[in-house]
Design a protein around this motif. Sequence first.
Motif, PDB file in Angstrom:
ATOM      1  N   UNK A  74      -1.123   4.925  -0.056  1.00  0.00           N
ATOM      2  CA  UNK A  74      -2.240   3.990  -0.173  1.00  0.00           C
ATOM      3  C   UNK A  74      -1.978   2.919  -1.224  1.00  0.00           C
ATOM      4  N   UNK A  75      -1.449   3.318  -2.374  1.00  0.00           N
ATOM      5  CA  UNK A  75      -1.171   2.366  -3.442  1.00  0.00           C
ATOM      6  C   UNK A  75      -0.100   1.369  -3.026  1.00  0.00           C
ATOM      7  N   UNK A  76       0.986   1.851  -2.430  1.00  0.00           N
ATOM      8  CA  UNK A  76       2.084   0.965  -2.043  1.00  0.00           C
ATOM      9  C   UNK A  76       1.672   0.014  -0.925  1.00  0.00           C
ATOM     10  N   UNK A  77       0.867   0.493  -0.016  1.00  0.00           N
ATOM     11  CA  UNK A  77       0.393  -0.355   1.081  1.00  0.00           C
ATOM     12  C   UNK A  77      -0.455  -1.499   0.532  1.00  0.00           C
ATOM     13  N   UNK A  78      -1.359  -1.162  -0.379  1.00  0.00           N
ATOM     14  CA  UNK A  78      -2.217  -2.195  -0.979  1.00  0.00           C
ATOM     15  C   UNK A  78      -1.403  -3.186  -1.800  1.00  0.00           C
ATOM     16  N   UNK A  79      -0.413  -2.686  -2.545  1.00  0.00           N
ATOM     17  CA  UNK A  79       0.427  -3.578  -3.348  1.00  0.00           C
ATOM     18  C   UNK A  79       1.219  -4.529  -2.457  1.00  0.00           C
TER      19      UNK A  79
END
Length: 263
Positions: A74-79
Motif C-alpha cells: 500500500x505504501x509503495x503503490x501510493x508513493x
Amino acid sequence: MHFQAHLVCGIISILLGVTSLFGGDIALYAVPNPPFSFRDKGAIKGLSIDLLEASLATLRPRFAQEEIELEALNKMYDEALRHPKAFLVTMVRLKEREQQFNWLGPIATVRLGLITKRTTDLPKGQSTLEILRPLRIATIKETSSEKLLFKEIGEKNGLNITRVSTPIQGYKMLEYGRIDALVYTDVPFVYHLITEGQDVSQYRMAYVILNTDYYICVGKDVPKEQFNIMQAQLNHLKELDSKGSSMYDRMVANYLNGAVLKP
C-alpha cells in the motif's frame, strides 16, 4: 590543463544528460515479493529489478541502493502514484490500476490460486465458494490474489479465512498444517521453497483462480519514447538464440532453477 578541463566538463555534461532523461527525480519503489524484489544481506535486489535495469541499459546507469525503497504494497503503490517519474515493481495489471501507470512487460506469467500440500484432497464443488467452504484458508492482505478471491466470492462469505500481513506467515501456516490452503501466487511460493531447501514437488497449485502476468509500473511522466525503448529492450531479452534459450530465460533460472508448482 585545458584538455583536462574540457574532459571534466564533457563527463559532467554526459551525466547531466542521463539525469535529465528522466527529469532527475528517479525513484524505484519495490514491494517485498521474492524473487521479484526483496532484501538480501542488506541489499535490495530481485528479478524485476534485474529486468528493469536491463530495459534501461542504454538510458541510465543501474540503480544505486539509495534510489530504491522497499516497503509494504500500500505504501509503495501510493508513493509511486505521487511520483509519476518513478517505477514500481511488481504488479498484476488489474482493471482498476490500468490508467494509473504505463505497463512494462510482461516480465513473468504467474498463477493466482489455491496452494496446498500434495497430500491434501480438494473438495468437489461447482463454484470456488463450494470448493473452499470446508477448508481452512489463509490470504495475504491487500495482494492481487486476495482481491481477486474476494471479488469472486465476496468479502462476507462465511468461509474460514485468516488474513495475514506477510507471505512468510502464510507459508509457515501451510507448512505446519495450521491451514489447508494458501491463496497466493505460484512463483513467489516456489522461490520460498527453494530458499528454504524444501521439496517443491510436495506442494501443488490445487485450484487456479486466474492465470495472469506480472508487469513493472512506469510513471505517467516518463516520456513515451523512453518507455518504448525500454519495452523494445525487454522484448529483445526474450528473443531465442540458436540453442532455443534467451537471456530472459537465463535471468529467471538464476532465481528458480527451472522449478514450477505443478497441479
